[in-house]
Design an enzyme around this catalytic site. Sequence first.
Site, PDB file in Angstrom:
ATOM      1  N   TYR A   1      -4.707   3.667   8.070  1.00  0.00           N
ATOM      2  CA  TYR A   1      -6.086   3.153   8.209  1.00  0.00           C
ATOM      3  C   TYR A   1      -6.664   3.516   9.570  1.00  0.00           C
ATOM      4  O   TYR A   1      -6.526   4.660  10.005  1.00  0.00           O
ATOM      5  CB  TYR A   1      -6.119   1.633   7.952  1.00  0.00           C
TER       6      TYR A   1
ATOM      7  N   LYS B   1       0.383   3.368  -2.969  1.00  0.00           N
ATOM      8  CA  LYS B   1      -0.803   4.233  -3.118  1.00  0.00           C
ATOM      9  C   LYS B   1      -0.420   5.720  -3.078  1.00  0.00           C
ATOM     10  O   LYS B   1      -1.107   6.557  -3.662  1.00  0.00           O
ATOM     11  CB  LYS B   1      -1.824   3.911  -2.027  1.00  0.00           C
TER      12      LYS B   1
ATOM     13  N   SER C   1       0.799  -1.236   0.000  1.00  0.00           N
ATOM     14  CA  SER C   1       0.000   0.000   0.000  1.00  0.00           C
ATOM     15  C   SER C   1       0.825   1.277   0.000  1.00  0.00           C
ATOM     16  O   SER C   1       0.259   2.364  -0.175  1.00  0.00           O
ATOM     17  CB  SER C   1      -0.946   0.014   1.189  1.00  0.00           C
TER      18      SER C   1
ATOM     19  N   VAL D   1       1.123  -3.822   3.803  1.00  0.00           N
ATOM     20  CA  VAL D   1       1.100  -5.126   4.472  1.00  0.00           C
ATOM     21  C   VAL D   1       2.349  -5.963   4.205  1.00  0.00           C
ATOM     22  O   VAL D   1       2.499  -7.049   4.765  1.00  0.00           O
ATOM     23  CB  VAL D   1      -0.161  -5.968   4.173  1.00  0.00           C
TER      24      VAL D   1
ATOM     25  N   TYR E   1      -4.006  -2.237  -9.936  1.00  0.00           N
ATOM     26  CA  TYR E   1      -3.863  -2.188  -8.471  1.00  0.00           C
ATOM     27  C   TYR E   1      -2.981  -3.342  -7.959  1.00  0.00           C
ATOM     28  O   TYR E   1      -2.058  -3.121  -7.161  1.00  0.00           O
ATOM     29  CB  TYR E   1      -5.256  -2.212  -7.824  1.00  0.00           C
TER      30      TYR E   1
HETATM   31  N1  GLN Z   1      -2.351  -5.618  -1.777  1.00  0.00           N
HETATM   32  C1  GLN Z   1      -2.886  -5.436  -0.452  1.00  0.00           C
HETATM   33  C2  GLN Z   1      -4.372  -5.663  -0.496  1.00  0.00           C
HETATM   34  O1  GLN Z   1      -4.971  -5.238  -1.421  1.00  0.00           O
HETATM   35  C3  GLN Z   1      -2.552  -4.059   0.026  1.00  0.00           C
HETATM   36  C4  GLN Z   1      -3.054  -3.779   1.413  1.00  0.00           C
HETATM   37  C5  GLN Z   1      -2.091  -3.028   2.272  1.00  0.00           C
HETATM   38  O2  GLN Z   1      -0.885  -2.964   2.052  1.00  0.00           O
HETATM   39  N2  GLN Z   1      -2.595  -2.535   3.374  1.00  0.00           N
HETATM   40  O3  GLN Z   1      -4.954  -6.251   0.367  1.00  0.00           O
END
Ligand code: GLN
Length: 318
Positions: A243, A67, A64, A261, A191
Amino acid sequence: MTDLSRIVATIAADMARAEDRGRVADYIPGLARVDPNQFGIAIVTADGETHCAGDADTLFSIQSISKVFALTIALGKVGDGLWRRVGREPSGTAFNSIVQLEHESGVPRNPFVNAGAIVVADVNLAGHQPRETIGELLQFLRHLAEDDSVVIDDKVAQSERATGFRNAALANYMKSFGNLEHAVELALGVYFHQCAIAMNCRQLAKAGRFLMLDGVHPGSGRHVVSAARARRINALMLTCGHYDASGDFAYRVGFPGKSGVGGGIMAIVPGRASIAVWSPGLNTRGNSQLGTIALARLADATGWSIFRPAADRSPDAP
Ligand code: GLN
């Protein structure tokens, strides 16, 4: 050894010994295999010094954190028009939550929850094939990091696609509200691939420099984005980058930051430092357990919290 190298070395040594390392994400098989006994940190300062320790040169899945860079590109394409399709408020929910989407008519709370990032991927697709959109993001990262070796880990991308049922649900749900222009598979393809970009702490800290320098890429001396936009991206990282733990991160660390993650966190101290930490074990909110602790330690040791009165931030302080 400068003060800062000593601080970084001490944090890395302490993190190497830590017992409670969190849990490696296992819902994406490509990530489940990563050894949790790793920790890396890299700091690039505004005057161009780099301080690294631990596994700072080991590649990991940025997930993420991508992003932030995808958002930067989308804002460059559509400007403030983006905010008609995605909000900029903290969600207070998990990164992959679907509950708010129904109440809010398919408009995700912010660009850093998965739903918001899928809308951003859709924006970045306009006029392109998915391969070109991903290529544009990779080129952007290589330029920012001044390193052409940045690539996608295809195994991770494939395993995201094979197991990304929740993301598919989010995308289909938004499509039903008319908030995706392209086919669901295309937006998801972009994505999944952007999440699977592999970088190390050193590269990531370099890539974040434009956010510490009011939009200027120090390699070229040119603005990547305007100063106002860089500040706003930092504001979004502070309020939404972790988050439903964004408040806790601001409280404990006091830097804008974005987690993934894969266990990475990129954090920005405006005017002072661009930082990347990585340790694969996650806390219950899906953010790197040791990465968060390390950044809190760094904030304490340096006094770099963005909430510290400016007059106290002497240029010579570490
Ligand atoms: N690729 C992960 C997902 O879509 C990204 C989530 C993250 O890094 N928080 O679940």
